[in-house]
Design a protein around this motif. Sequence first.
Motif, PDB file in Angstrom:
ATOM      1  N   LEU A 133     -94.093  10.655  47.199  1.00 24.81           N
ATOM      2  CA  LEU A 133     -94.771   9.820  48.190  1.00 24.81           C
ATOM      3  C   LEU A 133     -93.695   8.885  48.722  1.00 24.81           C
ATOM      4  CD1 LEU A 133     -97.596   8.868  49.377  1.00 24.81           C
ATOM      5  CD2 LEU A 133     -97.376   6.981  47.783  1.00 24.81           C
ATOM      6  N   ALA A 134     -93.339   9.068  50.014  1.00 22.06           N
ATOM      7  CA  ALA A 134     -92.210   8.327  50.565  1.00 22.06           C
ATOM      8  C   ALA A 134     -92.639   7.551  51.796  1.00 22.06           C
ATOM      9  CB  ALA A 134     -91.087   9.296  50.927  1.00 22.06           C
ATOM     10  N   LYS A 135     -91.866   6.507  52.095  1.00 16.17           N
ATOM     11  CA  LYS A 135     -92.130   5.751  53.328  1.00 16.17           C
ATOM     12  C   LYS A 135     -91.715   6.619  54.514  1.00 16.17           C
ATOM     13  CE  LYS A 135     -90.515   1.582  51.694  1.00 16.17           C
ATOM     14  NZ  LYS A 135     -90.050   0.230  51.917  1.00 16.17           N
ATOM     15  N   TYR A 136     -92.582   6.653  55.508  1.00 17.78           N
ATOM     16  CA  TYR A 136     -92.358   7.582  56.615  1.00 17.78           C
ATOM     17  C   TYR A 136     -91.739   6.889  57.829  1.00 17.78           C
ATOM     18  CZ  TYR A 136     -93.327  10.786  60.417  1.00 17.78           C
ATOM     19  OH  TYR A 136     -93.208  11.602  61.512  1.00 17.78           O
ATOM     20  N   TYR A 137     -90.797   7.610  58.438  1.00 17.69           N
ATOM     21  CA  TYR A 137     -90.285   7.224  59.759  1.00 17.69           C
ATOM     22  C   TYR A 137     -89.972   8.532  60.477  1.00 17.69           C
ATOM     23  CZ  TYR A 137     -86.029   7.971  57.062  1.00 17.69           C
ATOM     24  OH  TYR A 137     -85.088   8.515  56.242  1.00 17.69           O
ATOM     25  N   ASP A 138     -89.754   8.491  61.782  1.00 20.68           N
ATOM     26  CA  ASP A 138     -89.664   9.724  62.566  1.00 20.68           C
ATOM     27  C   ASP A 138     -88.644  10.725  62.038  1.00 20.68           C
ATOM     28  OD1 ASP A 138     -91.672   8.915  64.099  1.00 20.68           O
ATOM     29  OD2 ASP A 138     -90.457   8.282  65.836  1.00 20.68           O
ATOM     30  N   GLU A 139     -87.491  10.202  61.617  1.00 24.75           N
ATOM     31  CA  GLU A 139     -86.412  11.097  61.214  1.00 24.75           C
ATOM     32  C   GLU A 139     -86.516  11.535  59.758  1.00 24.75           C
ATOM     33  OE1 GLU A 139     -83.742  12.158  63.367  1.00 24.75           O
ATOM     34  OE2 GLU A 139     -85.353  11.470  64.706  1.00 24.75           O
ATOM     35  N   PHE A 140     -87.564  11.044  59.086  1.00 26.69           N
ATOM     36  CA  PHE A 140     -87.624  11.271  57.647  1.00 26.69           C
ATOM     37  C   PHE A 140     -87.519  12.748  57.232  1.00 26.69           C
ATOM     38  CE2 PHE A 140     -89.718  12.269  53.700  1.00 26.69           C
ATOM     39  CZ  PHE A 140     -89.107  11.399  52.820  1.00 26.69           C
ATOM     40  N   PRO A 141     -88.316  13.670  57.876  1.00 28.18           N
ATOM     41  CA  PRO A 141     -88.262  15.057  57.425  1.00 28.18           C
ATOM     42  C   PRO A 141     -86.847  15.640  57.460  1.00 28.18           C
ATOM     43  CG  PRO A 141     -90.163  14.716  58.809  1.00 28.18           C
ATOM     44  CD  PRO A 141     -89.349  13.459  58.907  1.00 28.18           C
ATOM     45  N   LYS A 142     -86.134  15.327  58.525  1.00 32.60           N
ATOM     46  CA  LYS A 142     -84.757  15.840  58.642  1.00 32.60           C
ATOM     47  C   LYS A 142     -83.881  15.251  57.544  1.00 32.60           C
ATOM     48  CE  LYS A 142     -84.129  17.153  63.412  1.00 32.60           C
ATOM     49  NZ  LYS A 142     -84.003  16.469  64.704  1.00 32.60           N
ATOM     50  N   ASP A 143     -83.998  13.910  57.385  1.00 38.64           N
ATOM     51  CA  ASP A 143     -83.200  13.235  56.368  1.00 38.64           C
ATOM     52  C   ASP A 143     -83.506  13.778  54.982  1.00 38.64           C
ATOM     53  OD1 ASP A 143     -82.164  11.781  58.354  1.00 38.64           O
ATOM     54  OD2 ASP A 143     -83.155   9.876  57.836  1.00 38.64           O
ATOM     55  N   PHE A 144     -84.783  14.086  54.796  1.00 41.98           N
ATOM     56  CA  PHE A 144     -85.180  14.569  53.476  1.00 41.98           C
ATOM     57  C   PHE A 144     -84.541  15.926  53.183  1.00 41.98           C
ATOM     58  CE2 PHE A 144     -87.902  16.844  50.500  1.00 41.98           C
ATOM     59  CZ  PHE A 144     -87.883  15.951  49.447  1.00 41.98           C
ATOM     60  N   GLU A 145     -84.511  16.786  54.215  1.00 42.80           N
ATOM     61  CA  GLU A 145     -83.888  18.101  54.020  1.00 42.80           C
ATOM     62  C   GLU A 145     -82.426  17.954  53.619  1.00 42.80           C
ATOM     63  OE1 GLU A 145     -84.529  22.051  56.167  1.00 42.80           O
ATOM     64  OE2 GLU A 145     -85.556  20.599  57.478  1.00 42.80           O
ATOM     65  N   LYS A 146     -81.761  17.009  54.301  1.00 42.46           N
ATOM     66  CA  LYS A 146     -80.349  16.760  53.989  1.00 42.46           C
ATOM     67  C   LYS A 146     -80.224  16.307  52.531  1.00 42.46           C
ATOM     68  CE  LYS A 146     -78.945  15.116  58.435  1.00 42.46           C
ATOM     69  NZ  LYS A 146     -78.914  13.802  59.097  1.00 42.46           N
ATOM     70  N   LEU A 147     -81.082  15.360  52.190  1.00 44.96           N
ATOM     71  CA  LEU A 147     -81.045  14.815  50.840  1.00 44.96           C
ATOM     72  C   LEU A 147     -81.262  15.927  49.809  1.00 44.96           C
ATOM     73  CD1 LEU A 147     -81.354  12.057  49.015  1.00 44.96           C
ATOM     74  CD2 LEU A 147     -83.731  12.775  49.012  1.00 44.96           C
ATOM     75  N   LEU A 148     -82.211  16.798  50.131  1.00 44.12           N
ATOM     76  CA  LEU A 148     -82.558  17.858  49.182  1.00 44.12           C
ATOM     77  C   LEU A 148     -81.357  18.788  48.974  1.00 44.12           C
ATOM     78  CD1 LEU A 148     -84.826  18.856  47.445  1.00 44.12           C
ATOM     79  CD2 LEU A 148     -85.620  20.278  49.306  1.00 44.12           C
ATOM     80  N   LEU A 149     -80.689  19.125  50.072  1.00 51.35           N
ATOM     81  CA  LEU A 149     -79.512  19.994  49.954  1.00 51.35           C
ATOM     82  C   LEU A 149     -78.467  19.340  49.061  1.00 51.35           C
ATOM     83  CD1 LEU A 149     -79.072  21.570  53.483  1.00 51.35           C
ATOM     84  CD2 LEU A 149     -79.424  22.766  51.301  1.00 51.35           C
ATOM     85  N   GLU A 150     -78.335  18.052  49.242  1.00 48.45           N
ATOM     86  CA  GLU A 150     -77.380  17.297  48.437  1.00 48.45           C
ATOM     87  C   GLU A 150     -77.787  17.353  46.962  1.00 48.45           C
ATOM     88  OE1 GLU A 150     -76.560  12.845  48.911  1.00 48.45           O
ATOM     89  OE2 GLU A 150     -76.246  13.731  50.917  1.00 48.45           O
ATOM     90  N   VAL A 151     -79.082  17.109  46.743  1.00 49.30           N
ATOM     91  CA  VAL A 151     -79.595  17.101  45.371  1.00 49.30           C
ATOM     92  C   VAL A 151     -79.391  18.465  44.725  1.00 49.30           C
ATOM     93  CG1 VAL A 151     -81.708  16.955  44.003  1.00 49.30           C
ATOM     94  CG2 VAL A 151     -81.278  15.270  45.778  1.00 49.30           C
ATOM     95  N   LEU A 152     -79.652  19.519  45.514  1.00 53.54           N
ATOM     96  CA  LEU A 152     -79.554  20.861  44.950  1.00 53.54           C
ATOM     97  C   LEU A 152     -78.106  21.260  44.670  1.00 53.54           C
ATOM     98  CD1 LEU A 152     -82.277  22.852  46.911  1.00 53.54           C
ATOM     99  CD2 LEU A 152     -82.434  21.708  44.709  1.00 53.54           C
TER     100      LEU A 152
END
Length: 746
Positions: free
Chosen positions: A408-427
């Motif tokens: 459950l994250a705070k939402y802003y317009d760019e969040f989905p894109k940022d999240f994908e980036k973050l996920l790639l980093e995490v993975l």
Amino acid sequence: MRRKIIKFEHIKKFIIILIVLIISGYMIFKYIYNIKEESDIVVAKSLNSQMNQSNTYISKYLDRKIKILDNIGKLLKDKKFKSIEELRTYTSVLTDGNEFQYISMIDSKGYLWMPDNKKIDVRDKEYYVGALMGRVVISSVVDEIKVDYDAISICVPIYDGDKVVGAMFAISDAKDLQKELTTNFNNNLGFCYIIDNKGYVVFRAENQYTDNEFINFYHYMAYNDVNLGNYVENIRTNVAAHNSGVINISNSSGNGYLGYDSISENSNWAIVSYISNDKILEYGKNVSIKSVQMITFIGAMLLFIFAYILKEEIHKKKETEKVYSIDSLTKINNIIGFSLASKKILKKYPHNSYIMILFDIQKFRYINHIYGYSYGDKILISIAKALNKKFNKEQTCARINADNFMILAKYYDEFPKDFEKLLLEVLSVDKKNILSNYKIGFYIIDNKKELIKLMIDKVSYAWKYIKNNPNKNVSFYTEILMNEIMEEEILESDMKKALINNEFQVYMQPKIDLKKGEICGAEALARWISPKMGFMFPDKFIPLFEKNGFIVELDFFILEVMLKKMKALTYDGINNFTVSVNQSRATICDPMYISRLTELINKYEVSPSLIELEVTESIFTVNCDDILKVIAIAKGMGFKISMDDFGSGYSSLNLLKEMPINELKLDRIFLNETSTSTRSKLIIKNIIEMAKALEIEVVCEGVETLEQVDFLKEIHCDMAQGYYFGKPMPMEQFEKILKDQTFSNN
Ligand code: C2E
Ligand code: CA
Ligand code: CA
């Protein structure tokens, strides 16, 4: 549910405590009430016994005095005294001087000897008259002799033989009697008086409530209250008759018990004594106050215990919640913890916008299989750590199961894109580089008051929607998506019933022999006519059935329907005609495929050569070997095999050589291009030539125009199928056309 049970438990406890309090309150009230009732009886009894005691004492006291006086009288009878002094001296010798304060004599002529040596005439005085009649008369102090203390006078007749010749007269201090009375009547709750037969007070007990003002008790009673006045007659008669009794009296100043008793036959006196009930009530009130204090104390104790238990329980609940809400491997929330935390956060920060995320890692299973579970665990832990570091303040994250994580994250317009980036980093913690593919479902929360469970459902739908779609990694929950999924769920729940209820119908699309210009076959195409959803084309349900495996049943159903129909048609003399049925990959891969085919053929005794099994091209490219074998067996049984949708995938012409097929079905994509591209015309021409060389017949799908027909004829395509010749139609309609053609030829 758990929460509800706990709440109910608390209410239950509270009710039990309340009941205990009510019962104990009632019991204490009852107890006080009993005390009051009992005290009434006790009061009446004690009043009686006090009076008896006093009465006995006074009687004895008076008897003694009378006896002394009587004895003196006997001794004095024959003596002649010259002066009162002489008499006094004589008597004091006889009485030791303490018994009476004044002692004198009334001579035979009715004269009382006074201290000053005077003699006064007392012939008409009651005590003398009484004495003459042989009675002992005791009364309150006599007018003739003044004393400044409560005193009594006793008058005893002196006999000479049977004749009264005078009387002994003495005055005695009432101090002793008073003292005795006071001690006896020491409860301080009322008063006690000794009165004479007219109601005059002889003396009184000295208690707190003793009234020293009045001199006549009966007058006093009557004067005080009309009600009390009513008792006077009663008491007077009873006392005169030497009776005793206790009366419960109530008047304006309160309630109480009044006791009366006559004293010694000689005296005409009575003892009257009173105890106020109000005083007793006051005592009772004290008991009540103490009881109320006691109830309050017990109540407070119980409430305290209740509060303590409640506190303990909440603490215990929190502890259990902690245990139940943490994922044991990664130590971050599990689904329970996630739900609880999300609920709190959404309530606490109503001004933030939020998004819920569910993601999983594709092929995570392989990590476990190839590198072992401990390596897999390590990766999950490091993912959890990274998420927890990023999504902690006013946000939360959890491992739901296996490699599924929720946030459950705070939402802003760019969040989905940022999240994908973050996920790639995490993975990228996976140094072995297997984990690069993921599926993310997003749900942008628009109503924070929605049930958390529903939010989780929505984000799960978004994720599920792309789970099996190799071309998409990210999906957002929308109403449309939801409807689609819901629809699928309805179809899924209805499909089995639909098969039994014959809701699936076979539509036939004719296949034309281009040389003869005649129908030479038809393709059987499924339609679902549902009472709930209406008429449905295959694109609505075939992909779903392919996903859930139900396609196997549908394919066999259509095949069986067609076998039945073919048997009937051959019966009618139509035998120059083949029917194509579509066979899904799942159907062919079914381990029972061949045996079921055999069973059906035996059941309907139809030649397999009248049936063409259409297998889509892509099937031959995946996991080629096994499927090719099965298809080869079917072909060996006598079925015709058609390769459907040729050209839509990546099959190479070279493969055709190895394929156990009788027919090639060109995908309509070729015709779309032919009108524009001479190059694709060339390709079709080559395919047809090549197929011919391999003795494979060619059908072209999607023929819609005369121009296309002409072109196909020109390049010697064997057959055509398409709207130009006929759309898929209900069986009866097709059968009619087929029969017309057959019988017009004959
Ligand atoms: P398909 O096997 O390629 O079937 C041909 C489809 O093309 C049919 O669609 C037909 O209506 C359509 N079609 C025929 N001529 C023309 C034309 O001239 N122009 C255009 N635009 N379309 C044309 P339909 O009936 O909706 O079937 C769609 C697909 O559903 C079929 O494609 C087939 O893959 C699948 N399907 C249908 N029935 C079954 C079945 O019983 N079992 C299995 N496994 N699949 C089935
Ligand atoms: Ca087909
Ligand atoms: Ca096709």
